[in-house]
Design an enzyme around this catalytic site. Structure first.
Site, PDB file in Angstrom:
ATOM      1  N   GLY A 238       2.613   0.706   9.122  1.00  0.00           N
ATOM      2  CA  GLY A 238       2.791   2.040   8.559  1.00  0.00           C
ATOM      3  C   GLY A 238       1.469   2.451   7.955  1.00  0.00           C
ATOM      4  O   GLY A 238       1.049   1.899   6.942  1.00  0.00           O
ATOM      5  N   HIS A 239       0.768   3.369   8.603  1.00  0.00           N
ATOM      6  CA  HIS A 239      -0.559   3.786   8.147  1.00  0.00           C
ATOM      7  C   HIS A 239      -0.497   5.226   7.678  1.00  0.00           C
ATOM      8  O   HIS A 239      -0.106   6.119   8.429  1.00  0.00           O
ATOM      9  CB  HIS A 239      -1.580   3.622   9.270  1.00  0.00           C
ATOM     10  CG  HIS A 239      -1.746   2.197   9.705  1.00  0.00           C
ATOM     11  ND1 HIS A 239      -2.557   1.798  10.726  1.00  0.00           N
ATOM     12  CD2 HIS A 239      -1.186   1.054   9.227  1.00  0.00           C
ATOM     13  CE1 HIS A 239      -2.496   0.490  10.854  1.00  0.00           C
ATOM     14  NE2 HIS A 239      -1.665   0.016   9.965  1.00  0.00           N
TER      15      HIS A 239
ATOM     16  N   LYS B  17      -5.758   0.871   5.371  1.00  0.00           N
ATOM     17  CA  LYS B  17      -6.482   0.898   6.660  1.00  0.00           C
ATOM     18  C   LYS B  17      -6.439   2.293   7.281  1.00  0.00           C
ATOM     19  O   LYS B  17      -7.438   2.798   7.779  1.00  0.00           O
ATOM     20  CB  LYS B  17      -5.857  -0.120   7.635  1.00  0.00           C
ATOM     21  CG  LYS B  17      -5.944  -1.560   7.145  1.00  0.00           C
ATOM     22  CD  LYS B  17      -5.235  -2.514   8.078  1.00  0.00           C
ATOM     23  CE  LYS B  17      -3.743  -2.356   8.119  1.00  0.00           C
ATOM     24  NZ  LYS B  17      -3.034  -2.737   6.884  1.00  0.00           N
TER      25      LYS B  17
ATOM     26  N   THR C 161       6.887   1.967   6.162  1.00  0.00           N
ATOM     27  CA  THR C 161       7.786   1.758   7.294  1.00  0.00           C
ATOM     28  C   THR C 161       9.223   1.542   6.848  1.00  0.00           C
ATOM     29  O   THR C 161      10.151   2.098   7.408  1.00  0.00           O
ATOM     30  CB  THR C 161       7.289   0.551   8.140  1.00  0.00           C
ATOM     31  OG1 THR C 161       5.986   0.873   8.606  1.00  0.00           O
ATOM     32  CG2 THR C 161       8.198   0.276   9.334  1.00  0.00           C
TER      33      THR C 161
ATOM     34  N   GLN D  37      -1.246  -4.640   9.951  1.00  0.00           N
ATOM     35  CA  GLN D  37      -0.887  -5.794   9.116  1.00  0.00           C
ATOM     36  C   GLN D  37      -2.113  -6.285   8.329  1.00  0.00           C
ATOM     37  O   GLN D  37      -2.966  -5.482   7.985  1.00  0.00           O
ATOM     38  CB  GLN D  37      -0.274  -6.925   9.965  1.00  0.00           C
ATOM     39  CG  GLN D  37       1.134  -6.620  10.460  1.00  0.00           C
ATOM     40  CD  GLN D  37       1.188  -5.722  11.672  1.00  0.00           C
ATOM     41  OE1 GLN D  37       0.561  -5.969  12.678  1.00  0.00           O
ATOM     42  NE2 GLN D  37       1.965  -4.660  11.596  1.00  0.00           N
TER      43      GLN D  37
ATOM     44  N   ASP E 219      -1.101  -3.029   4.202  1.00  0.00           N
ATOM     45  CA  ASP E 219      -1.017  -1.851   3.326  1.00  0.00           C
ATOM     46  C   ASP E 219      -2.208  -1.709   2.383  1.00  0.00           C
ATOM     47  O   ASP E 219      -2.075  -1.226   1.254  1.00  0.00           O
ATOM     48  CB  ASP E 219       0.293  -1.879   2.502  1.00  0.00           C
ATOM     49  CG  ASP E 219       1.507  -1.979   3.398  1.00  0.00           C
ATOM     50  OD1 ASP E 219       1.484  -1.378   4.489  1.00  0.00           O
ATOM     51  OD2 ASP E 219       2.477  -2.660   3.009  1.00  0.00           O
TER      52      ASP E 219
HETATM   53  P1  GDP Z   1      -2.240   0.702   5.611  1.00  0.00           P
HETATM   54  O1  GDP Z   1      -0.992   0.120   6.175  1.00  0.00           O
HETATM   55  O2  GDP Z   1      -3.288  -0.340   5.353  1.00  0.00           O
HETATM   56  O3  GDP Z   1      -2.771   1.851   6.416  1.00  0.00           O
HETATM   57  O4  GDP Z   1      -1.859   1.275   4.181  1.00  0.00           O
HETATM   58  P2  GDP Z   1      -0.552   2.168   3.810  1.00  0.00           P
HETATM   59  O5  GDP Z   1      -0.771   3.545   4.305  1.00  0.00           O
HETATM   60  O6  GDP Z   1       0.696   1.473   4.200  1.00  0.00           O
HETATM   61  O7  GDP Z   1      -0.591   2.103   2.226  1.00  0.00           O
HETATM   62  C1  GDP Z   1      -1.681   2.563   1.495  1.00  0.00           C
HETATM   63  C2  GDP Z   1      -1.206   3.694   0.568  1.00  0.00           C
HETATM   64  O8  GDP Z   1      -2.218   3.977  -0.361  1.00  0.00           O
HETATM   65  C3  GDP Z   1      -0.940   5.003   1.288  1.00  0.00           C
HETATM   66  O9  GDP Z   1       0.108   5.669   0.640  1.00  0.00           O
HETATM   67  C4  GDP Z   1      -2.264   5.776   1.130  1.00  0.00           C
HETATM   68  O10 GDP Z   1      -2.083   7.187   1.186  1.00  0.00           O
HETATM   69  C5  GDP Z   1      -2.650   5.339  -0.248  1.00  0.00           C
HETATM   70  N1  GDP Z   1      -4.087   5.283  -0.520  1.00  0.00           N
HETATM   71  C6  GDP Z   1      -5.112   4.922   0.295  1.00  0.00           C
HETATM   72  N2  GDP Z   1      -6.260   4.877  -0.394  1.00  0.00           N
HETATM   73  C7  GDP Z   1      -5.956   5.213  -1.673  1.00  0.00           C
HETATM   74  C8  GDP Z   1      -6.709   5.290  -2.875  1.00  0.00           C
HETATM   75  O11 GDP Z   1      -7.903   5.046  -2.923  1.00  0.00           O
HETATM   76  N3  GDP Z   1      -6.025   5.638  -4.000  1.00  0.00           N
HETATM   77  C9  GDP Z   1      -4.698   5.898  -4.007  1.00  0.00           C
HETATM   78  N4  GDP Z   1      -4.119   6.233  -5.154  1.00  0.00           N
HETATM   79  N5  GDP Z   1      -3.953   5.825  -2.894  1.00  0.00           N
HETATM   80  C10 GDP Z   1      -4.580   5.474  -1.754  1.00  0.00           C
HETATM   81  P1  IMO Z   2       0.485  -2.327   7.908  1.00  0.00           P
HETATM   82  O1  IMO Z   2      -0.239  -2.159   9.210  1.00  0.00           O
HETATM   83  C1  IMO Z   2       2.750  -4.926   5.257  1.00  0.00           C
HETATM   84  C2  IMO Z   2       5.355  -7.919   7.122  1.00  0.00           C
HETATM   85  C3  IMO Z   2       6.858  -7.735   6.933  1.00  0.00           C
HETATM   86  C4  IMO Z   2       7.300  -9.181   6.897  1.00  0.00           C
HETATM   87  C5  IMO Z   2       6.387  -9.834   7.929  1.00  0.00           C
HETATM   88  C6  IMO Z   2       7.016 -10.000   9.309  1.00  0.00           C
HETATM   89  O2  IMO Z   2       1.167  -1.113   7.413  1.00  0.00           O
HETATM   90  O3  IMO Z   2      -0.391  -2.983   6.892  1.00  0.00           O
HETATM   91  P2  IMO Z   2       7.565  -8.273  11.258  1.00  0.00           P
HETATM   92  O4  IMO Z   2       8.462  -7.092  11.296  1.00  0.00           O
HETATM   93  O5  IMO Z   2       6.138  -7.976  11.576  1.00  0.00           O
HETATM   94  O6  IMO Z   2       8.087  -9.425  12.070  1.00  0.00           O
HETATM   95  O7  IMO Z   2       7.604  -8.778   9.726  1.00  0.00           O
HETATM   96  O8  IMO Z   2       5.249  -8.995   8.042  1.00  0.00           O
HETATM   97  N1  IMO Z   2       4.647  -6.759   7.692  1.00  0.00           N
HETATM   98  C7  IMO Z   2       3.864  -5.938   6.987  1.00  0.00           C
HETATM   99  N2  IMO Z   2       3.609  -5.890   5.670  1.00  0.00           N
HETATM  100  N3  IMO Z   2       2.155  -4.056   6.079  1.00  0.00           N
HETATM  101  C8  IMO Z   2       2.380  -4.101   7.407  1.00  0.00           C
HETATM  102  O9  IMO Z   2       1.691  -3.342   8.288  1.00  0.00           O
HETATM  103  C9  IMO Z   2       3.300  -5.049   7.921  1.00  0.00           C
HETATM  104  N4  IMO Z   2       3.771  -5.343   9.145  1.00  0.00           N
HETATM  105  C10 IMO Z   2       4.576  -6.408   8.999  1.00  0.00           C
HETATM  106  O10 IMO Z   2       7.140  -7.066   5.731  1.00  0.00           O
HETATM  107  O11 IMO Z   2       6.984  -9.740   5.656  1.00  0.00           O
HETATM  108 MG    MG Z   3       1.063   0.098   5.769  1.00  0.00          MG
END
Ligand code: GDP
Ligand code: IMO
Ligand code: MG
Length: 428
Positions: free
Chosen positions: A40-41, A16, A300, A224, A13
């Site tokens: 969850g991206h 990415k 997610t 991840q 998170d």
């Molecule tokens: P990922 O799993 O690495 O793709 O990241 P996620 O999407 O799960 O979580 C990142 C969150 O931060 C999302 O809600 C994005 O929309 C948000 N986000 C990304 N870059 C920025 C930023 O520079 N500032 C803020 N405030 N939010 C951001």
């Molecule tokens: P993105 O791509 C954050 C964590 C789960 C749990 C552990 C194992 O959005 O960054 P699993 O279901 O994979 O067997 O769970 O990994 N986890 C993540 N945490 N971002 C993710 O993906 C994750 N995918 C799995 O919360 O701790």
């Molecule tokens: Mg994510």
């Protein structure tokens, strides 16, 4: 070669999705190579938000080929639901390819994920319950069912029959449950999925290889994060795949020398979802302020993410095990409004100073953070376009991170939108 791997440098998170979507506008191919719809991206374009789990984050760009590689564990229902949502938004989904070697997630994987978590009790991992671990277990046990099997109804039936029998034995005799899996129900459900995904199935290793050979721009999309890696993460509180850069070669079926640059996606602070030790975690009002300002709730599962200060021990470790060549520093705007900001520079365990991220979780849970304190800033930075225009203290914070980690911060993100991105050096 114009190939770049995008890696989560902490516990996932990190943002990415935003970076992939931003860079994908120039990419010919985007490849997901590990994990599944546990990811969850989030992508934000204008005022519209897209949450992607399995479909690569290049999908919003009509000219990009989006590949779901052989290292993925593929949930057909999750995929089709995501596809429908994108179609509803008039997104062109014709450029998606699914590896015929990817393993398929079945209802018994999801059920076993939940049952295993229940059995772990207070030692639970906090999985996403998407069936990821049990599907990879079948893969390594060599009894998994792959997309190529699903494409042939007789081969699929025979393999599924064995698996349903085995899983029913497990559920009945180990978990002592009466609700068993029905072969015909799963078979018929998955035959329907097979027909719907058939047009996307391909030998994706060939597509990626040829694209690289032709000098096309290829982005590898990590899911991840490094500390969730099965080997190098905080085992056993990890996922069941290899989210580090080394995982891309296996998960997309190319040689490791075909990946040129590795960009570490780094959050300006630290978060984690799920269980396990977290040295800089803040269980106080500062942690809560970061959670609220950063909207730190899972894409997610919707779970509140645990929050803490920037941990340079983790990011240095990430730089080493991934071979990071560049850093994209994300969510810097979330740190606006703090009087002081802390960076963890080392751990203290008893009277020992630790600088290299330890293997033992027992050791890690005894570690205290050693902090360096920096002055914060109050200016709104969400519309800043150039590094030079950032507040002095924000620049000092970035420079400090570069100095400690030893990798240059080439991109800075100051908001979720594509436009809220500061480029210091073009990396793709
Ligand atoms: P990922 O799993 O690495 O793709 O990241 P996620 O999407 O799960 O979580 C990142 C969150 O931060 C999302 O809600 C994005 O929309 C948000 N986000 C990304 N870059 C920025 C930023 O520079 N500032 C803020 N405030 N939010 C951001
Ligand atoms: P993105 O791509 C954050 C964590 C789960 C749990 C552990 C194992 O959005 O960054 P699993 O279901 O994979 O067997 O769970 O990994 N986890 C993540 N945490 N971002 C993710 O993906 C994750 N995918 C799995 O919360 O701790
Ligand atoms: Mg994510």
């Amino acid at each position: 070669m114009k190939t770049v791997a995008i890696i989560g440098s902490q516990w996932g998170d990190e943002g990415k999705g935003k970076v992939i979507d931003y860079l994908a506008r120039k990419a010919d191919v985007v490849v997901r190579a590990q994990g599944g719809n546990n990811a969850g991206h989030t992508l934000v374009v204008g005022d519209k938000k897209y949450a992607l789990h399995l479909i690569p984050s290049g999908v919003l760009n009509p000219n990009t080929i989006n590949i779901i590689g052989n290292g993925i564990v593929f949930d057909p229902k999750g995929f089709l639901d995501e596809l429908e949502k994108l179609k509803d938004d008039n997104i062109d989904v014709s450029n998606i390819k699914i590896s015929d070697r990817a393993h398929v997630i079945f209802p018994y994987h999801k059920e076993l994920d939940a049952l295993a978590e229940e059995a772990r009790g207070e030692n639970k991992i906090g999985t996403t319950k998407k069936g990821i671990g049990p599907c990879y277990m079948d893969k390594t046990e060599r009894s998994g069912i792959r997309i190529c099997d699903l494409m042939d109804k007789d081969i699929f039936y025979n393999k599924l029959k064995l698996q349903v029998e085995a899983k029913n034995n497990l559920v009945k005799n180990i978990y002592k449950k009466d609700e068993l899996f029905d072969l015909e129900t799963i078979y018929n459900e998955y035959l329907e999925y097979a027909d719907k995904i058939r047009e996307y199935v391909d030998d994706t290793s060939v597509i990626v290889y040829n694209a690289i050979k032709e000098g096309k721009k290829v982005l590898f999309e990590g899911a991840q994060g490094t500390l969730l890696d099965l080997d190098l993460g905080t085992y056993p509180f990890v996922t069941s795949s290899h989210p580090i850069s080394g995982g891309f070669a296996i998960g997309s079926g190319i040689g490791p020398n075909m990946i040129k640059d590795v960009i570490g996606i780094v959050k300006s602070y630290t978060t984690r979802v799920g269980e396990g030790p977290f040295v800089t975690e803040l269980n106080d009002e500062i942690g809560e302020q970061i959670r609220v300002q950063g909207n730190e709730f899972g894409t997610t599962t919707g779970r509140a993410r645990r929050c803490g200060w920037f941990d340079s021990v983790i990011v240095k470790y990430s730089a080493r095990v991934n071979g990071l060549t560049s850093i994209s520093l994300m969510l810097l705007d979330v740190l606006t409004g703090f009087d002081t900001i802390k960076i963890c520079t080392a751990y203290k365990m008893g009277d020992k100073i630790i600088k290299d991220f330890p293997a033992s979780l027992e050791d890690l849970s005894k570690c205290e953070p050693v902090y360096e304190e920096l002055q914060g800033w109050n200016e709104d930075i969400t519309n800043i376009e150039k590094f030079e225009d950032l507040p002095e203290n924000a620049k000092k914070y970035i420079n400090k991170i570069e100095e400690i980690v030893g990798v240059s911060v080439d991109m800075i993100s100051v908001g979720p939108k594509r436009t809220q991105t500061i480029i210091r050096k073009n990396i793709f």
